[in-house]
Design a protein around this motif. Structure first.
Motif, PDB file in Angstrom:
ATOM      1  N   GLN A  74       1.102 -19.805  -3.991  1.00  0.00           N
ATOM      2  CA  GLN A  74       2.451 -20.381  -3.876  1.00  0.00           C
ATOM      3  C   GLN A  74       3.222 -19.731  -2.740  1.00  0.00           C
ATOM      4  O   GLN A  74       3.976 -20.404  -2.049  1.00  0.00           O
ATOM      5  CB  GLN A  74       3.218 -20.239  -5.180  1.00  0.00           C
ATOM      6  CG  GLN A  74       2.989 -21.398  -6.115  1.00  0.00           C
ATOM      7  CD  GLN A  74       4.024 -21.413  -7.226  1.00  0.00           C
ATOM      8  OE1 GLN A  74       4.259 -20.394  -7.862  1.00  0.00           O
ATOM      9  NE2 GLN A  74       4.602 -22.562  -7.455  1.00  0.00           N
ATOM     10  N   ILE A  75       3.052 -18.437  -2.559  1.00  0.00           N
ATOM     11  CA  ILE A  75       3.709 -17.771  -1.431  1.00  0.00           C
ATOM     12  C   ILE A  75       3.190 -18.361  -0.128  1.00  0.00           C
ATOM     13  O   ILE A  75       3.951 -18.632   0.799  1.00  0.00           O
ATOM     14  CB  ILE A  75       3.502 -16.243  -1.476  1.00  0.00           C
ATOM     15  CG1 ILE A  75       4.149 -15.657  -2.735  1.00  0.00           C
ATOM     16  CG2 ILE A  75       4.066 -15.580  -0.221  1.00  0.00           C
ATOM     17  CD1 ILE A  75       3.845 -14.184  -2.970  1.00  0.00           C
ATOM     18  N   GLU A 119      -4.399 -14.221   5.060  1.00  0.00           N
ATOM     19  CA  GLU A 119      -4.155 -15.244   4.050  1.00  0.00           C
ATOM     20  C   GLU A 119      -3.086 -16.253   4.450  1.00  0.00           C
ATOM     21  O   GLU A 119      -2.818 -17.192   3.710  1.00  0.00           O
ATOM     22  CB  GLU A 119      -3.772 -14.589   2.716  1.00  0.00           C
ATOM     23  CG  GLU A 119      -4.907 -13.825   2.086  1.00  0.00           C
ATOM     24  CD  GLU A 119      -6.098 -14.709   1.750  1.00  0.00           C
ATOM     25  OE1 GLU A 119      -5.903 -15.762   1.117  1.00  0.00           O
ATOM     26  OE2 GLU A 119      -7.229 -14.338   2.135  1.00  0.00           O
ATOM     27  N   GLY A 120      -2.479 -16.059   5.614  1.00  0.00           N
ATOM     28  CA  GLY A 120      -1.463 -16.999   6.074  1.00  0.00           C
ATOM     29  C   GLY A 120      -0.136 -16.869   5.354  1.00  0.00           C
ATOM     30  O   GLY A 120       0.589 -17.846   5.190  1.00  0.00           O
ATOM     31  N   LEU A 121       0.190 -15.667   4.909  1.00  0.00           N
ATOM     32  CA  LEU A 121       1.433 -15.452   4.172  1.00  0.00           C
ATOM     33  C   LEU A 121       2.607 -15.102   5.071  1.00  0.00           C
ATOM     34  O   LEU A 121       3.751 -15.093   4.620  1.00  0.00           O
ATOM     35  CB  LEU A 121       1.240 -14.340   3.138  1.00  0.00           C
ATOM     36  CG  LEU A 121       0.125 -14.572   2.120  1.00  0.00           C
ATOM     37  CD1 LEU A 121      -0.029 -13.369   1.209  1.00  0.00           C
ATOM     38  CD2 LEU A 121       0.372 -15.821   1.312  1.00  0.00           C
ATOM     39  N   LEU A 122       2.348 -14.829   6.332  1.00  0.00           N
ATOM     40  CA  LEU A 122       3.419 -14.485   7.257  1.00  0.00           C
ATOM     41  C   LEU A 122       3.983 -15.752   7.901  1.00  0.00           C
ATOM     42  O   LEU A 122       3.343 -16.805   7.898  1.00  0.00           O
ATOM     43  CB  LEU A 122       2.901 -13.531   8.331  1.00  0.00           C
ATOM     44  CG  LEU A 122       2.303 -12.225   7.808  1.00  0.00           C
ATOM     45  CD1 LEU A 122       1.787 -11.386   8.955  1.00  0.00           C
ATOM     46  CD2 LEU A 122       3.327 -11.454   7.001  1.00  0.00           C
ATOM     47  N   GLU A 136       3.925 -21.774   4.578  1.00  0.00           N
ATOM     48  CA  GLU A 136       3.515 -22.934   5.384  1.00  0.00           C
ATOM     49  C   GLU A 136       4.675 -23.894   5.583  1.00  0.00           C
ATOM     50  O   GLU A 136       4.891 -24.403   6.691  1.00  0.00           O
ATOM     51  CB  GLU A 136       2.354 -23.672   4.700  1.00  0.00           C
ATOM     52  CG  GLU A 136       1.045 -22.940   4.742  1.00  0.00           C
ATOM     53  CD  GLU A 136      -0.015 -23.557   3.822  1.00  0.00           C
ATOM     54  OE1 GLU A 136       0.303 -24.472   3.022  1.00  0.00           O
ATOM     55  OE2 GLU A 136      -1.175 -23.104   3.910  1.00  0.00           O
ATOM     56  N   LEU A 137       5.424 -24.145   4.531  1.00  0.00           N
ATOM     57  CA  LEU A 137       6.565 -25.051   4.626  1.00  0.00           C
ATOM     58  C   LEU A 137       7.643 -24.482   5.548  1.00  0.00           C
ATOM     59  O   LEU A 137       8.213 -25.219   6.369  1.00  0.00           O
ATOM     60  CB  LEU A 137       7.143 -25.334   3.239  1.00  0.00           C
ATOM     61  CG  LEU A 137       6.260 -26.179   2.322  1.00  0.00           C
ATOM     62  CD1 LEU A 137       6.801 -26.168   0.901  1.00  0.00           C
ATOM     63  CD2 LEU A 137       6.142 -27.612   2.845  1.00  0.00           C
ATOM     64  N   VAL A 138       7.906 -23.200   5.446  1.00  0.00           N
ATOM     65  CA  VAL A 138       8.899 -22.574   6.318  1.00  0.00           C
ATOM     66  C   VAL A 138       8.440 -22.661   7.772  1.00  0.00           C
ATOM     67  O   VAL A 138       9.231 -22.978   8.663  1.00  0.00           O
ATOM     68  CB  VAL A 138       9.181 -21.114   5.895  1.00  0.00           C
ATOM     69  CG1 VAL A 138      10.064 -20.402   6.911  1.00  0.00           C
ATOM     70  CG2 VAL A 138       9.816 -21.073   4.509  1.00  0.00           C
TER      71      VAL A 138
END
Length: 152
Positions: free
Chosen positions: A77-78, A36-39, A83-85
């Motif tokens: 949102q996570i 999910e691209g959360l890392l 992504e921003l980080v």
């Protein structure tokens, strides 16, 4: 396991089972977070045999994600925050906005839960008093009778 215990292994790469043990997430959930691209890293490191290898910073980030999720932050949102980080400097204001929005939601939830707890505390007191006085049989039973006490 406590964060201090994890820091002892700061330079060591961790297996998916070790990270699962440290975070309380299942290996399935860890793979889901990755998909999910959360890392923070676009791809989890892989060992010689292709097994996932996690860094100390991966585990620390997962701790943040777990807390955000447990407090009700939607996965979308996570993901946006991650992504921003990953993009690095220059979007700190956007990250702050995400956190402030979530902070407002959590505070509102806490206020609502406080109201619920106040009611529960009052009801506990009512039941304790009726039980102490031997009048518990008069507490509301769910019927539509006119004699149901208002403090049931």
């Amino acid at each position: 396991m406590e964060m201090s215990d994890r820091r002892m292994e700061a330079n060591k790469e961790l297996s998916i089972s070790q990270v699962a043990k440290y975070t309380g997430l299942s290996p399935h959930a860890l793979r889901f977070y990755e998909r999910e691209g959360l890392l923070l890293s676009a791809q989890v490191m892989r060992g010689d045999r292709g097994h996932r290898r996690y860094s100390q910073s991966d585990v620390e980030w997962l701790d943040i994600c777990i807390k955000l999720r447990a407090s009700g932050m939607p996965l979308a949102q996570i993901k946006r925050f991650a992504e921003l980080v990953r993009r690095g400097q220059g979007n700190e204001q956007q990250r702050l906005e995400i956190l402030r929005e979530h902070q407002r939601r959590v505070v509102a939830q806490m206020d609502q839960l406080k109201d619920c707890l106040d009611l529960i505390n009052w009801k506990v007191g009512v039941y304790e008093e009726h039980l102490k006085q031997g009048t518990a049989q008069h507490l509301w039973t769910g019927s539509d009778s006119d004699d149901a006490p208002s403090d049931a």
